[in-house]
Scaffold this motif. Structure first.
Motif, PDB file in Angstrom:
ATOM      1  N   ILE A  76       0.834  -1.197   0.000  1.00 33.62           N
ATOM      2  CA  ILE A  76       0.000   0.000   0.000  1.00 33.62           C
ATOM      3  C   ILE A  76       0.872   1.252   0.000  1.00 33.62           C
ATOM      4  N   LYS A  77       1.969   1.199   0.745  1.00 33.30           N
ATOM      5  CA  LYS A  77       2.868   2.355   0.814  1.00 33.30           C
ATOM      6  C   LYS A  77       3.456   2.669  -0.555  1.00 33.30           C
ATOM      7  N   LYS A  78       3.856   1.628  -1.282  1.00 36.42           N
ATOM      8  CA  LYS A  78       4.433   1.828  -2.610  1.00 36.42           C
ATOM      9  C   LYS A  78       3.412   2.429  -3.570  1.00 36.42           C
ATOM     10  N   VAL A  79       2.172   1.915  -3.507  1.00 33.18           N
ATOM     11  CA  VAL A  79       1.113   2.434  -4.377  1.00 33.18           C
ATOM     12  C   VAL A  79       0.827   3.893  -4.067  1.00 33.18           C
ATOM     13  N   ILE A  80       0.754   4.233  -2.782  1.00 32.46           N
ATOM     14  CA  ILE A  80       0.465   5.616  -2.378  1.00 32.46           C
ATOM     15  C   ILE A  80       1.568   6.551  -2.854  1.00 32.46           C
ATOM     16  N   ILE A  81       2.817   6.126  -2.694  1.00 32.28           N
ATOM     17  CA  ILE A  81       3.948   6.969  -3.102  1.00 32.28           C
ATOM     18  C   ILE A  81       3.917   7.221  -4.611  1.00 32.28           C
ATOM     19  N   TYR A  82       3.715   6.152  -5.389  1.00 30.01           N
ATOM     20  CA  TYR A  82       3.671   6.306  -6.847  1.00 30.01           C
ATOM     21  C   TYR A  82       2.492   7.169  -7.285  1.00 30.01           C
ATOM     22  N   LEU A  83       1.353   6.996  -6.622  1.00 28.32           N
ATOM     23  CA  LEU A  83       0.168   7.773  -6.979  1.00 28.32           C
ATOM     24  C   LEU A  83       0.374   9.253  -6.682  1.00 28.32           C
ATOM     25  N   VAL A  84       0.975   9.543  -5.530  1.00 29.04           N
ATOM     26  CA  VAL A  84       1.244  10.940  -5.171  1.00 29.04           C
ATOM     27  C   VAL A  84       2.238  11.563  -6.141  1.00 29.04           C
ATOM     28  N   ILE A  85       3.282  10.807  -6.499  1.00 25.18           N
ATOM     29  CA  ILE A  85       4.276  11.321  -7.454  1.00 25.18           C
ATOM     30  C   ILE A  85       3.625  11.590  -8.808  1.00 25.18           C
ATOM     31  N   TYR A  86       2.813  10.639  -9.259  1.00 24.72           N
ATOM     32  CA  TYR A  86       2.146  10.790 -10.561  1.00 24.72           C
ATOM     33  C   TYR A  86       1.237  12.010 -10.576  1.00 24.72           C
ATOM     34  N   LEU A  87       0.369  12.111  -9.578  1.00 22.15           N
ATOM     35  CA  LEU A  87      -0.561  13.242  -9.541  1.00 22.15           C
ATOM     36  C   LEU A  87       0.171  14.560  -9.320  1.00 22.15           C
ATOM     37  N   GLY A  88       1.245  14.510  -8.530  1.00 19.58           N
ATOM     38  CA  GLY A  88       2.006  15.738  -8.285  1.00 19.58           C
ATOM     39  C   GLY A  88       2.670  16.253  -9.551  1.00 19.58           C
ATOM     40  N   ILE A  89       3.369  15.362 -10.259  1.00 18.54           N
ATOM     41  CA  ILE A  89       4.029  15.778 -11.505  1.00 18.54           C
ATOM     42  C   ILE A  89       3.004  16.176 -12.556  1.00 18.54           C
ATOM     43  N   GLY A  90       1.923  15.401 -12.650  1.00 19.58           N
ATOM     44  CA  GLY A  90       0.885  15.716 -13.630  1.00 19.58           C
ATOM     45  C   GLY A  90       0.213  17.051 -13.362  1.00 19.58           C
ATOM     46  N   THR A  91      -0.071  17.302 -12.098  1.00 20.75           N
ATOM     47  CA  THR A  91      -0.716  18.572 -11.741  1.00 20.75           C
ATOM     48  C   THR A  91       0.172  19.757 -12.091  1.00 20.75           C
ATOM     49  N   ILE A  92       1.473  19.637 -11.769  1.00 12.71           N
ATOM     50  CA  ILE A  92       2.406  20.726 -12.073  1.00 12.71           C
ATOM     51  C   ILE A  92       2.510  20.959 -13.578  1.00 12.71           C
ATOM     52  N   CYS A  93       2.638  19.876 -14.327  1.00 16.75           N
ATOM     53  CA  CYS A  93       2.792  19.998 -15.794  1.00 16.75           C
ATOM     54  C   CYS A  93       1.561  20.636 -16.428  1.00 16.75           C
ATOM     55  N   PHE A  94       0.390  20.129 -16.078  1.00 13.16           N
ATOM     56  CA  PHE A  94      -0.826  20.643 -16.711  1.00 13.16           C
ATOM     57  C   PHE A  94      -1.205  22.031 -16.188  1.00 13.16           C
ATOM     58  N   TYR A  95      -0.759  22.345 -14.971  1.00  9.72           N
ATOM     59  CA  TYR A  95      -1.011  23.704 -14.461  1.00  9.72           C
ATOM     60  C   TYR A  95      -0.163  24.723 -15.226  1.00  9.72           C
ATOM     61  N   LEU A  96       1.068  24.331 -15.546  1.00  9.18           N
ATOM     62  CA  LEU A  96       1.948  25.243 -16.267  1.00  9.18           C
ATOM     63  C   LEU A  96       1.462  25.509 -17.696  1.00  9.18           C
ATOM     64  N   VAL A  97       0.759  24.540 -18.276  1.00 12.00           N
ATOM     65  CA  VAL A  97       0.262  24.708 -19.658  1.00 12.00           C
ATOM     66  C   VAL A  97      -1.269  24.862 -19.669  1.00 12.00           C
ATOM     67  N   ARG A  98      -1.826  25.349 -18.554  1.00  6.88           N
ATOM     68  CA  ARG A  98      -3.286  25.453 -18.432  1.00  6.88           C
ATOM     69  C   ARG A  98      -3.904  26.359 -19.496  1.00  6.88           C
ATOM     70  N   ASN A  99      -3.121  27.331 -19.980  1.00 14.17           N
ATOM     71  CA  ASN A  99      -3.649  28.224 -21.011  1.00 14.17           C
ATOM     72  C   ASN A  99      -3.765  27.541 -22.378  1.00 14.17           C
ATOM     73  N   LYS A 100      -3.112  26.378 -22.509  1.00 24.10           N
ATOM     74  CA  LYS A 100      -3.176  25.643 -23.766  1.00 24.10           C
ATOM     75  C   LYS A 100      -4.124  24.435 -23.670  1.00 24.10           C
ATOM     76  N   ILE A 101      -4.970  24.463 -22.643  1.00 24.42           N
ATOM     77  CA  ILE A 101      -6.006  23.443 -22.469  1.00 24.42           C
ATOM     78  C   ILE A 101      -7.354  24.144 -22.531  1.00 24.42           C
ATOM     79  N   LYS A 102      -8.229  23.658 -23.371  1.00 19.77           N
ATOM     80  CA  LYS A 102      -9.524  24.308 -23.521  1.00 19.77           C
ATOM     81  C   LYS A 102     -10.620  23.459 -22.873  1.00 19.77           C
ATOM     82  N   GLY A 103     -11.736  24.119 -22.582  1.00 10.39           N
ATOM     83  CA  GLY A 103     -12.870  23.437 -21.975  1.00 10.39           C
ATOM     84  C   GLY A 103     -13.432  24.244 -20.829  1.00 10.39           C
TER      85      GLY A 103
END
Length: 353
Positions: free
Chosen positions: A67-94
């Motif tokens: 469970i610890k490994k899954v939580i760590i990977y999930l947090v890393i994934y969502l953290g990196i994804g959130t940062i990336c998509f936040y930085l390019v939020r102006n190039k995402i429509k909807g």
């Protein structure tokens, strides 16, 4: 020097070591099938007197490693994804509500392959990012299915068995036997129960918060958990997207786990039918010839068991040959049996190479 002269000193050394052991000292015995421990056993008095041992653990230390490994990977994934998509939020429509919330929501919708279409990439950079995160997200979902979900369901099996036998006292041995016998069936029941709860919760939430009628809410729930994601109905409010971040992850993984256990249950059912067929079939002379591994004309209990296991599909001829090869390498004196002296001689021969 002959082999006899080499072997005798080792046997004498083994004999001396055996007599040097204090007979009054307690020996720790363990089940043959139990896994090897990570640490050597320690006397209880030493543990009591050792004041340097930690008295409490953090919440993360109490979590199972899977469970610890899954939580760590999930947090890393969502953290990196959130940062990336936040930085390019102006190039995402909807339909956008909040920059950070929309980024997390987009990550979850992407990794679960739901893809409503209410928020979509609108440039080459964001499209490439979406391609990267959808593949890595699918791999992460697979890890959650194989590690986290299995562990959580196994922890609930004891509670389920106690609930089924609530009118009588069930001991630990009976619980273990019941789990081993009907393990996959109980997992199917538990996942189905969780899935029903998630479907009802999603339908009620969409009807109350997103102001959809009951049919449209149920339709949106079904299109989401199956990752169909038409996009005509989705989470469009701030509260709805916060709920969706957790609910979409739980419901899609739960449905995937349900189908996985159903397939496993069908496989187990066919395996049990094969076992029943093998055990009910009459033993013939041909069976005895095939079961006679050492070709001595006599079939022992071990040979008969191995033959029946092979017929049931539990093991195959390659497995048997590999085990026999290891046995022959350990049986240094060619006596047909293994002893501690054989292991010492085998280890010394490996060291001398």
């Amino acid at each position: 020097m002959t082999n006899r002269d080499k072997i005798q000193p080792l046997l004498d050394q083994l004999h001396q070591t055996h007599h040097m052991v204090d007979p009054k000292k307690k020996r720790f015995r363990r089940c043959k099938s139990a896994p090897l421990g990570e640490f050597a056993p320690v006397e209880m008095n030493e543990i009591k007197n050792d004041q340097s041992l930690p008295r409490s653990k953090s919440l993360l230390d109490k979590v199972h490693p899977s469970i610890k490994k899954v939580i760590i990977y999930l947090v890393i994934y969502l953290g990196i994804g959130t940062i990336c998509f936040y930085l390019v939020r102006n190039k995402i429509k909807g339909k956008k509500i909040d920059g950070v919330l929309d980024s997390v929501y987009f990550c979850v919708v992407t990794m679960t392959t739901v893809g409503y279409g209410d928020i979509v990439p609108d440039s080459a950079t964001t499209k490439l990012l979406a391609c990267v995160f959808v593949f890595s997200g699918m791999a992460l979902v697979g890890m959650i299915l194989s590690k986290g979900a299995d562990y959580l369901l196994e922890k609930q099996e004891t509670l389920l068995i106690k609930a089924l036998h609530i009118r009588r006292k069930v001991g630990p041995s009976e619980i273990l036997e019941e789990i081993e016998t009907n393990k996959v069936r109980y997992k199917c029941f538990m996942v189905a129960g969780f899935l029903i709860v998630l479907v009802v919760a999603g339908t009620v939430f969409l009807a109350r918060v997103e102001r959809l009628d009951t049919l449209d809410a149920f339709y949106c729930v079904c299109s989401t958990i199956t990752t169909l994601g038409y996009g005509d109905k989705s989470f469009s409010t701030k509260a709805g997207r916060i709920f969706a971040i957790f609910w979409i992850l739980s419901s899609t993984i739960c449905l995937g786990q349900f189908f996985l256990y159903v397939a496993e249950f069908n496989t187990e059912k066919r395996q049990k039918e094969l076992v029943k067929c093998v055990l009910s079939r009459r033993t013939t002379n041909v069976d005895l010839e095939e079961a006679d591994l050492d070709d001595d004309g006599v079939v022992g209990a071990a040979e008969f068991v191995i033959y029946k296991l092979k017929e049931m599909g539990k093991i195959n001829q390659h497995d048997i040959a590999a085990v026999l090869k290891e046995f022959e390498s350990l049986d240094v004196d060619q006596s047909g049996t293994l002893s501690t002296a054989d292991l010492i001689l085998a280890q010394s021969s490996w060291t001398g190479r």
